[in-house]
Each structure stands twice: as C-alpha cells, then as structure tokens.
Design a protein around this motif. Structure first.
Motif, PDB file in Angstrom:
ATOM      1  N   MET A 155      -9.641 -13.380  36.014  1.00  0.00           N
ATOM      2  CA  MET A 155      -9.669 -14.461  35.009  1.00  0.00           C
ATOM      3  C   MET A 155      -8.892 -14.044  33.762  1.00  0.00           C
ATOM      4  O   MET A 155      -9.286 -14.363  32.644  1.00  0.00           O
ATOM      5  CB  MET A 155     -11.123 -14.762  34.611  1.00  0.00           C
ATOM      6  CG  MET A 155     -12.035 -15.131  35.743  1.00  0.00           C
ATOM      7  SD  MET A 155     -11.800 -16.824  36.289  1.00  0.00           S
ATOM      8  CE  MET A 155     -12.670 -17.710  35.023  1.00  0.00           C
ATOM      9  N   SER A 164     -11.803 -13.279  24.458  1.00  0.00           N
ATOM     10  CA  SER A 164     -13.103 -12.630  24.601  1.00  0.00           C
ATOM     11  C   SER A 164     -14.050 -13.376  23.668  1.00  0.00           C
ATOM     12  O   SER A 164     -13.605 -13.959  22.675  1.00  0.00           O
ATOM     13  CB  SER A 164     -12.974 -11.167  24.173  1.00  0.00           C
ATOM     14  OG  SER A 164     -14.246 -10.637  23.886  1.00  0.00           O
ATOM     15  N   ASN A 165     -15.344 -13.391  23.976  1.00  0.00           N
ATOM     16  CA  ASN A 165     -16.254 -14.059  23.035  1.00  0.00           C
ATOM     17  C   ASN A 165     -17.003 -13.052  22.173  1.00  0.00           C
ATOM     18  O   ASN A 165     -18.017 -13.369  21.576  1.00  0.00           O
ATOM     19  CB  ASN A 165     -17.221 -15.005  23.774  1.00  0.00           C
ATOM     20  CG  ASN A 165     -18.046 -14.267  24.810  1.00  0.00           C
ATOM     21  OD1 ASN A 165     -18.227 -13.056  24.714  1.00  0.00           O
ATOM     22  ND2 ASN A 165     -18.551 -14.985  25.795  1.00  0.00           N
ATOM     23  N   TRP A 181      -9.318  -5.480  32.884  1.00  0.00           N
ATOM     24  CA  TRP A 181     -10.618  -6.122  32.582  1.00  0.00           C
ATOM     25  C   TRP A 181     -10.617  -7.521  33.155  1.00  0.00           C
ATOM     26  O   TRP A 181      -9.674  -8.277  32.907  1.00  0.00           O
ATOM     27  CB  TRP A 181     -10.837  -6.173  31.068  1.00  0.00           C
ATOM     28  CG  TRP A 181     -12.202  -6.649  30.659  1.00  0.00           C
ATOM     29  CD1 TRP A 181     -13.397  -6.161  31.103  1.00  0.00           C
ATOM     30  CD2 TRP A 181     -12.520  -7.669  29.713  1.00  0.00           C
ATOM     31  NE1 TRP A 181     -14.436  -6.832  30.488  1.00  0.00           N
ATOM     32  CE2 TRP A 181     -13.924  -7.756  29.623  1.00  0.00           C
ATOM     33  CE3 TRP A 181     -11.743  -8.525  28.920  1.00  0.00           C
ATOM     34  CZ2 TRP A 181     -14.569  -8.654  28.788  1.00  0.00           C
ATOM     35  CZ3 TRP A 181     -12.397  -9.413  28.085  1.00  0.00           C
ATOM     36  CH2 TRP A 181     -13.794  -9.473  28.015  1.00  0.00           C
ATOM     37  N   ILE A 230     -13.955   7.370  39.043  1.00  0.00           N
ATOM     38  CA  ILE A 230     -13.081   6.772  40.058  1.00  0.00           C
ATOM     39  C   ILE A 230     -13.014   5.265  39.835  1.00  0.00           C
ATOM     40  O   ILE A 230     -14.005   4.633  39.469  1.00  0.00           O
ATOM     41  CB  ILE A 230     -13.542   7.085  41.500  1.00  0.00           C
ATOM     42  CG1 ILE A 230     -15.008   6.681  41.697  1.00  0.00           C
ATOM     43  CG2 ILE A 230     -13.317   8.542  41.849  1.00  0.00           C
ATOM     44  CD1 ILE A 230     -15.412   6.603  43.153  1.00  0.00           C
ATOM     45  N   ALA A 287     -14.019   2.204  36.494  1.00  0.00           N
ATOM     46  CA  ALA A 287     -13.488   2.419  35.137  1.00  0.00           C
ATOM     47  C   ALA A 287     -13.395   1.079  34.416  1.00  0.00           C
ATOM     48  O   ALA A 287     -12.336   0.680  33.927  1.00  0.00           O
ATOM     49  CB  ALA A 287     -12.139   3.124  35.185  1.00  0.00           C
ATOM     50  N   VAL A 330     -18.656   5.853  38.701  1.00  0.00           N
ATOM     51  CA  VAL A 330     -17.976   4.932  39.623  1.00  0.00           C
ATOM     52  C   VAL A 330     -17.597   3.654  38.876  1.00  0.00           C
ATOM     53  O   VAL A 330     -18.465   2.955  38.342  1.00  0.00           O
ATOM     54  CB  VAL A 330     -18.888   4.588  40.822  1.00  0.00           C
ATOM     55  CG1 VAL A 330     -18.192   3.603  41.755  1.00  0.00           C
ATOM     56  CG2 VAL A 330     -19.280   5.859  41.563  1.00  0.00           C
ATOM     57  N   ALA A 367     -11.877   4.203  45.763  1.00  0.00           N
ATOM     58  CA  ALA A 367     -13.109   3.395  45.772  1.00  0.00           C
ATOM     59  C   ALA A 367     -14.276   4.187  46.336  1.00  0.00           C
ATOM     60  O   ALA A 367     -14.102   4.983  47.263  1.00  0.00           O
ATOM     61  CB  ALA A 367     -12.898   2.136  46.613  1.00  0.00           C
ATOM     62  N   LEU A 368     -15.440   3.934  45.773  1.00  0.00           N
ATOM     63  CA  LEU A 368     -16.667   4.465  46.371  1.00  0.00           C
ATOM     64  C   LEU A 368     -16.966   3.626  47.607  1.00  0.00           C
ATOM     65  O   LEU A 368     -16.998   2.399  47.538  1.00  0.00           O
ATOM     66  CB  LEU A 368     -17.840   4.338  45.391  1.00  0.00           C
ATOM     67  CG  LEU A 368     -19.181   4.790  45.957  1.00  0.00           C
ATOM     68  CD1 LEU A 368     -19.282   6.315  45.950  1.00  0.00           C
ATOM     69  CD2 LEU A 368     -20.341   4.184  45.162  1.00  0.00           C
ATOM     70  N   ARG A 418      -9.915  -8.966  35.978  1.00  0.00           N
ATOM     71  CA  ARG A 418      -8.592  -9.274  36.541  1.00  0.00           C
ATOM     72  C   ARG A 418      -8.472 -10.690  37.078  1.00  0.00           C
ATOM     73  O   ARG A 418      -7.419 -11.311  36.999  1.00  0.00           O
ATOM     74  CB  ARG A 418      -8.290  -8.306  37.693  1.00  0.00           C
ATOM     75  CG  ARG A 418      -8.187  -6.882  37.272  1.00  0.00           C
ATOM     76  CD  ARG A 418      -8.210  -5.962  38.472  1.00  0.00           C
ATOM     77  NE  ARG A 418      -8.124  -4.583  38.028  1.00  0.00           N
ATOM     78  CZ  ARG A 418      -9.176  -3.885  37.580  1.00  0.00           C
ATOM     79  NH1 ARG A 418     -10.371  -4.429  37.526  1.00  0.00           N
ATOM     80  NH2 ARG A 418      -9.022  -2.638  37.192  1.00  0.00           N
ATOM     81  N   LEU A 450     -23.080  -7.122  28.979  1.00  0.00           N
ATOM     82  CA  LEU A 450     -22.005  -7.538  28.066  1.00  0.00           C
ATOM     83  C   LEU A 450     -21.444  -6.363  27.268  1.00  0.00           C
ATOM     84  O   LEU A 450     -21.953  -5.244  27.333  1.00  0.00           O
ATOM     85  CB  LEU A 450     -22.536  -8.619  27.129  1.00  0.00           C
ATOM     86  CG  LEU A 450     -23.135  -9.827  27.876  1.00  0.00           C
ATOM     87  CD1 LEU A 450     -23.741 -10.798  26.895  1.00  0.00           C
ATOM     88  CD2 LEU A 450     -22.091 -10.509  28.742  1.00  0.00           C
ATOM     89  N   ALA A 452     -19.983  -0.267  38.452  1.00  0.00           N
ATOM     90  CA  ALA A 452     -19.024  -0.990  39.299  1.00  0.00           C
ATOM     91  C   ALA A 452     -19.165  -2.504  39.172  1.00  0.00           C
ATOM     92  O   ALA A 452     -18.611  -3.254  39.971  1.00  0.00           O
ATOM     93  CB  ALA A 452     -19.199  -0.565  40.757  1.00  0.00           C
ATOM     94  N   GLY A 453     -19.900  -2.968  38.154  1.00  0.00           N
ATOM     95  CA  GLY A 453     -20.046  -4.408  37.963  1.00  0.00           C
ATOM     96  C   GLY A 453     -21.077  -4.993  38.912  1.00  0.00           C
ATOM     97  O   GLY A 453     -21.809  -4.277  39.603  1.00  0.00           O
ATOM     98  N   ARG A 513     -11.383   1.745  41.746  1.00  0.00           N
ATOM     99  CA  ARG A 513     -10.790   1.317  43.023  1.00  0.00           C
ATOM    100  C   ARG A 513      -9.417   0.660  42.845  1.00  0.00           C
ATOM    101  O   ARG A 513      -8.597   0.665  43.755  1.00  0.00           O
ATOM    102  CB  ARG A 513     -11.737   0.380  43.767  1.00  0.00           C
ATOM    103  CG  ARG A 513     -11.889  -0.969  43.135  1.00  0.00           C
ATOM    104  CD  ARG A 513     -12.751  -1.893  43.950  1.00  0.00           C
ATOM    105  NE  ARG A 513     -13.025  -3.072  43.157  1.00  0.00           N
ATOM    106  CZ  ARG A 513     -13.953  -3.960  43.412  1.00  0.00           C
ATOM    107  NH1 ARG A 513     -14.710  -3.805  44.477  1.00  0.00           N
ATOM    108  NH2 ARG A 513     -14.131  -4.999  42.649  1.00  0.00           N
TER     109      ARG A 513
END
Ligand code: FAD
Length: 429
Positions: free
Chosen positions: A50, A57-58, A46, A38, A13, A11, A124-125, A48, A397, A159-160, A40
């Motif tokens: 910000m 990227s750091n 990546w 899947i 990407a 769940v 989306a789940l 989105r 990270l 899913a973050g 959403r």
C-alpha cells in the motif's frame, strides 16, 4: 554461548525490530554484535502493498524508531531528513505526518546505518523449534529459507500479522483475489486497459485506498465497494483519546481487569479500525459525485451487505451478497476481488505453532512481551505487535516502537545477568 550461532535472532526488519536494533546498538553494544535480524524481502521498506505516492502515515514523525526513548539519537526521523538533505523541505511543509513512502525510506536508511547488528535481507524464517537440554528450554533453532539453521538464545518475532481473507473467499482462484498487502506488487501485472469488474470488500482505510487507487491503476475498470457497515465513516482522532496511545498507557491497560480492557478496546475501536481518514473521505465522495454528474455510473457502493458465499464460474467470480436489512440475497459477478479486510485478530500462525511446541495451549506474554512458558527456561521469545488484547490499542502501531524495544531489551539484559550470577556462584562454590 558456544552452542548458539547468535545470541539474539530477530525475525522481520519492519519498524518493530528496527527499533529493537537501534536500542541494541545504543544501549547494549556487546549483545548487538551478537544479534542477527532476518528480513524475507530483498529491501527494507514499509507496507509494501500500500505504498501509494499520496498516502500519508497517520502518526507523528516524532513517533519514529527512537525519539520517544532517546531524542538525541542519530537514528531519528529528523536526522534522516538532515542526512538526506530534506530537512528544510519537511519543515516548510509544516506537517506532523510524513508520506508513507518517506517512512519506508527512513526505515531503509535506518537499516543502512546499523553498524553492530547484522541484517540479512532476502532470508525468511520457515520454521522455529525449541531446544531442550535436560528438561530446560535453553534455545531456539530457526530454519531459514534455503534450509540453513540458526540457533539462538533469544528470539524476537516481529514479522507482522497474518492477512485476513474471509473464509467465504478462501476457495477462489488466487489470481482473482488480491489482499491489500499484495496490491502494489500484483496490480501492475494486470491488463491496464481491460474493463475489469472490480469488487472491493471492506470499509476501513485500506479498502478506501484500494477503491481510490484502482480507478487510476485500471482506468477502464468498473469498481464496486461492498461493506457490511451503514457507510464509510471517518476514524476518530481526538487529542483526548490519543492519550491512550502514549507508551505510559501500556502499564495502565496491562494492569486493568479483563472487563475494563474489553471496554477500552471497544471504545477505542474507531480510533484505528474500520474508519477512513477525513481527506480520503472527501476525495472518494467527490469521485462518486463526479461519476454521478457525468452519468457514467461506473462506481457503486453497496452498504449493509455481507459476502456470504463465493464461487468461481467460467472466467468470473460470483459473490453472494446478503442484505443485512432484509435478509435477501443477490449475486454480484466480478472479475477481480480486492480485499481491504485487514489482519487476523488472533495470533499469527508461526507464534501459535511455537507456543504449542513449548507446551503452551494459549499464547500469553508478560508485560515485557516475553512469551510465557510453564517450564524451566533460560531461553526467551518476545512478540512484537500482536498483543493488543493485553497491551492496548497501540500495540500494532508505530506509537510504541521506541518504548517496546526498550522494554524487550531490558528484559533480555536482566535474563542475561541472572543467568551469569548462578554460573559464577557455582564456579565460586
Ligand atoms: C497500509 C498500512 C498503513 C499503516 N499505517 C500506519 C500508520 O500510519 N501509523 C501507525 O502507527 N501504524 C500504521 N500501520 C500499522 C503497522 O502495522 C505498523 O505501522 C508497523 O508496520 C508494524 O511494524 P512491525 O515491524 O511489527 O510489522 P511489519 O511492518 O508488518 O513488518 C514485518 C516485517 O517482517 C517481514 N517478515 C514477515 N514474515 C517474515 C519471515 N517469515 N521471515 C523474515 N521476515 C519476515 C516482513 O517482510 C516485514 O518487513 C499501517 C498498516 C498498514 C497495513
């Protein structure tokens, strides 16, 4: 297997599950053909909310989806640059860190290169439930947007984390509050030349970027930044502490005693959280200086203050600020609140619900990121990026993507193999 629609369902990407998809294609093509990711959103991207053109990227480009596991992989960031005709330019730039937009494009490109793992975008789940057969947990049923269900043996949640909205602000009209994860999508819907009073809350990199960006996105606005800390501080970037972001450090951290883990996380806090990149610090300070020089007093920084209450009043938001030095309170009237408040440190709600559904009061994972289930099980669920407390500061990270994907995949392959042995033994017997 017949009772499952796919063997493995992943769940989200984001980088975590894309790294897993790459590992599946390279190391376990059979399982890859029976795996589904899947996402959403309609496009792979990546961060989105910000994705500012100037944001870097750091993290080194070598900590991509795969290089630290397989430096010869065709899914590397270098091969992406080569394939898109930008290798010379990147080499000439002489930078270890790509632009954030470049990372987003690399992830989109990588997703397009997958040939065995299926990726469904715009799906989306919504819910996931355990499947029990004779008291044994032997699968998962995921309900997806549109009401479709998918059954799988292995489930990987990437899913973050959940956005952190301070509870004082949860009752405020949603159109007046924008969390950093939604900034890019929502800021363009506002009236660009309106003299909004904007309040940015937070003192880390996200808050600093919001404060900086809103100047140009809403050129007539008057931004105020409110933070509880003494002032903006850079994050710490020494090569010594950066060794704690090595994949090999996960074993040491995981084996450490709880009090040692606590100490390490506390000492490492300033290497990732509540700190601003040095370049952004300089840029912001110059902006403040220019504002004072011009005498416009457009910008205000309020340090050492907590937002202790908030209410909607007519067509504005009234924030109650409490001075941490004196305890005195005052009101700040604003039109728009931008939240650079990061993410919830606790497990995402989906994970907590799932753990409860399998009878676990606490969410706990093994070293290989498998959800601990105190019941007989042939199915398994894995958690990406939410295990900082047990796996260390780098868990959410990019640094660990390639190695964590391998850890998860090897655990799945071991479970699969073990599941086949008794079945064969029974058949032989
Ligand atoms: C602004 C910002 C900048 C960052 N910069 C860096 C950096 O430079 N270096 C670094 O190492 N880390 C950085 N990070 C940390 C970041 O968390 C990781 O880099 C990385 O994105 C984590 O990957 P992930 O796949 O676990 O989660 P995410 O990147 O959050 O991806 C999760 C994916 O799951 C999808 N999804 C969510 N819910 C569902 C659902 N219900 N159904 C289906 N799909 C769903 C989302 O749309 C998303 O695509 C940054 C974070 C932020 C917020």
């Amino acid at each position: 297997m017949a009772k499952h629609d796919v063997e493995l369902l992943a769940v989200g990407a984001g980088p975590s599950n894309l790294a897993l998809a790459v590992a599946l294609e390279e190391l376990a093509p059979g399982l890859a053909r029976n795996s589904l990711i899947i996402e959403r959103e309609r496009e792979v991207s990546w961060q989105r909310g910000m994705l500012f053109p100037d944001s870097l990227s750091n993290t080194s480009f070598l900590k991509d989806l795969v290089t630290l596991r397989n430096p010869r992989s065709k899914f590397s960031f270098l091969n992406y640059l080569h394939a898109t005709g930008r290798l010379d330019h990147f080499v000439n730039l002489g930078s270890w860190v790509p632009y954030r937009t470049e990372v987003a494009d690399y992830l989109r490109w990588s997703a397009e290169q997958l040939s065995l793992v299926e990726l469904q975008r715009g799906v989306a789940l919504q819910d996931v439930r355990p499947v029990w057969t004779d008291g044994v947990l032997d699968g998962w049923t995921a309900t997806l947007s549109g009401g479709r269900t998918v059954r799988s043996k292995y489930l990987v949640l990437g899913a973050g984390r959940d956005a952190r909205v301070p509870h004082e602000l949860r009752g405020i009209a949603p159109d007046r509050v924008i969390h950093s994860t939604e900034y890019m999508r929502r800021i363009g819907t506002l009236r660009r030349d309106h003299p909004y009073r904007v309040t940015v809350i937070g003192s880390g990199q996200s808050a600093a970027e919001l404060f900086y960006s809103v100047h140009s996105d809403l050129p007539a606005c008057r931004p105020t930044m409110v933070m509880r800390s003494v002032g903006l501080q850079t994050y710490e970037t020494s090569k010594f502490t950066n060794e704690l972001y090595y994949p090999s450090y996960v074993d040491r951290f995981h084996a450490a005693r709880p009090e040692a883990r606590g100490q390490i996380l506390a000492e490492m806090h300033h290497t990732n959280y509540a700190g601003v990149a040095p370049g952004m610090m300089e840029t912001l300070y110059r902006r403040l200086y220019q504002d004072r020089l011009a005498g416009t007093d457009r910008i205000e920084l309020v340090t050492m203050h907590d937002v202790t209450a908030a209410r909607d009043e007519a067509d504005e938001v009234v924030l109650e600020l409490t001075d941490r030095c004196t305890g005195a309170t005052r009101e700040l009237r604003t039109d728009l609140v931008l939240l650079g408040t990061g993410f919830e440190p606790r497990m995402p709600e989906t994970v907590r619900r799932l753990a409860n559904a399998v009878g676990q009061r606490e969410v706990e994972v093994t070293r290989d990121y498998r959800l601990v289930v105190d019941a007989p099980a042939t199915a398994a669920c894995y958690l990406h990026g939410v295990n900082e407390a047990t796996h260390g500061i780098a868990d959410s990270l990019l640094a660990l993507l390639a190695s964590r994907a391998n850890d998860i995949l090897q655990d799945v392959l071991t479970l699969r193999q073990n599941a086949q042995v008794p079945a064969a033994a029974v058949a032989a017997g």
